[in-house]
Design an enzyme around this catalytic site. Structure first.
Site, mmCIF file in Angstrom:
data_model
loop_
_atom_site.group_PDB
_atom_site.id
_atom_site.type_symbol
_atom_site.label_atom_id
_atom_site.label_comp_id
_atom_site.label_asym_id
_atom_site.label_seq_id
_atom_site.Cartn_x
_atom_site.Cartn_y
_atom_site.Cartn_z
ATOM 1 N N PRO A 2 0.954 -1.239 -0.104
ATOM 2 C CA PRO A 2 -0.220 -0.010 -0.035
ATOM 3 C C PRO A 2 1.097 1.215 -0.027
ATOM 4 C CG PRO A 2 -0.925 -1.617 1.617
ATOM 5 C CD PRO A 2 0.389 -2.153 1.142
ATOM 6 N N GLU A 3 0.358 2.151 -0.906
ATOM 7 C CA GLU A 3 1.357 3.475 -1.006
ATOM 8 C C GLU A 3 0.441 4.482 -0.433
ATOM 9 O OE1 GLU A 3 3.238 3.886 -4.862
ATOM 10 O OE2 GLU A 3 3.580 1.673 -5.150
#
EC number: 3.2.2.23
Length: 269
Positions: A2-3
């Site tokens: 996840p960014e």
């Protein structure tokens, strides 16, 4: 992993359910994450949540006394359960909220983290981070100044959290495509105009992904269980060999900093 858009999506998903509410307790079924879940979290009882914030890829729950710092790692996600449900194999942490809901942390690879801090100013996790990409501090002037004499390739340079936070593999590739810049160029080759265009492209791509609930490639889901729909708008990432949506040239893949990078050799220079 996840960014920034996925973490911000998670923040927005849980905030209405927990901000101003009381955490009755934390139920930790498996404390063996990337780092062991801090004892202060395991012992947590009857603490009101003052705010739900984000810094870089960290979720920050401000409590009356202290902070919970959550990193989703490679495969972590948070779900809002309006009513209790039996936990499954990879459901490692629950926050039981006074309004009856549960915030459940699921992490198949267990690379995430649940940390405690009495004071964020002394948190090692948040030390030495660069500016937020959606803040006023991050702009073309910042990128241009930091690029001087840099020989490293632009792509891994953008992923350095001391330069700018939250821009990982997906969004570095996508932003460079939008800006028309080849990822393998030396960072020091950026002109002032290109640096400005790149900063604008990063902001635009991140904002659009947040609007679409992030990108679901494998594990990530929004807090309500829906996927992130930005995956449908990816221009280059994960599309090696497929035609460019703009010019039709096959998208190429290369390795930069041991990470897969995708680009269009015709649209990017």
């Amino acid at each position: 992993m996840p960014e920034l858009p996925e973490v911000e999506t998670s923040r927005r998903g849980i905030e209405p359910w927990v901000a101003g509410q009381t955490i009755l307790r934390a139920e930790v079924r498996n404390a063996r994450l990337r780092w062991p879940v801090d004892e202060e979290i395991i012992a947590l009882r009857d603490q009101r949540v003052l705010s739900v914030q984000r810094r870089a890829k960290y979720l920050l729950l401000e409590l009356e006394k202290g902070w919970i710092i959550i990193h989703l790692g490679m495969s972590g996600r948070l779900r809002v359960l309006p009513q209790p449900q039996p936990p499954e194999k990879h459901d490692h942490v629950d926050l039981v909220i006074g309004n009856g809901c549960i915030i459940r942390y699921t992490d198949p690879r267990r690379f995430g983290a649940w940390l405690w801090s009495d004071d964020l100013r002394t948190s090692r996790a948040l030390a030495h981070l660069g500016p937020e990409p959606l803040s006023d501090k991050f702009d073309g002037r910042w990128l241009y100044q930091k690029s001087h004499n840099k020989r490293t390739s632009i792509k891994p340079w953008l992923m350095d959290n001391t330069l700018v936070v939250g821009v990982g593999n997906i969004y570095a590739s996508e932003s460079l495509f939008v800006a028309g810049i080849l990822p393998g160029r030396a960072a020091g080759s950026l002109s002032e105009e290109e640096a400005g265009l790149l900063a604008e492209s990063i902001k635009a791509v991140l904002l659009r992904s947040i609007e679409q609930g992030g990108t679901t490639l494998r594990d990530f889901l929004q807090s309500d269980g829906k996927p992130g729909y930005f995956v449908q708008e990816l221009q280059v990432y994960g599309r090696g060999g497929e035609p460019c949506r703009v010019c039709g040239t096959p998208i190429q893949m290369a390795k930069h900093g041991q990470r897969s990078t995708f680009f269009c050799p015709a649209c990017q220079h």
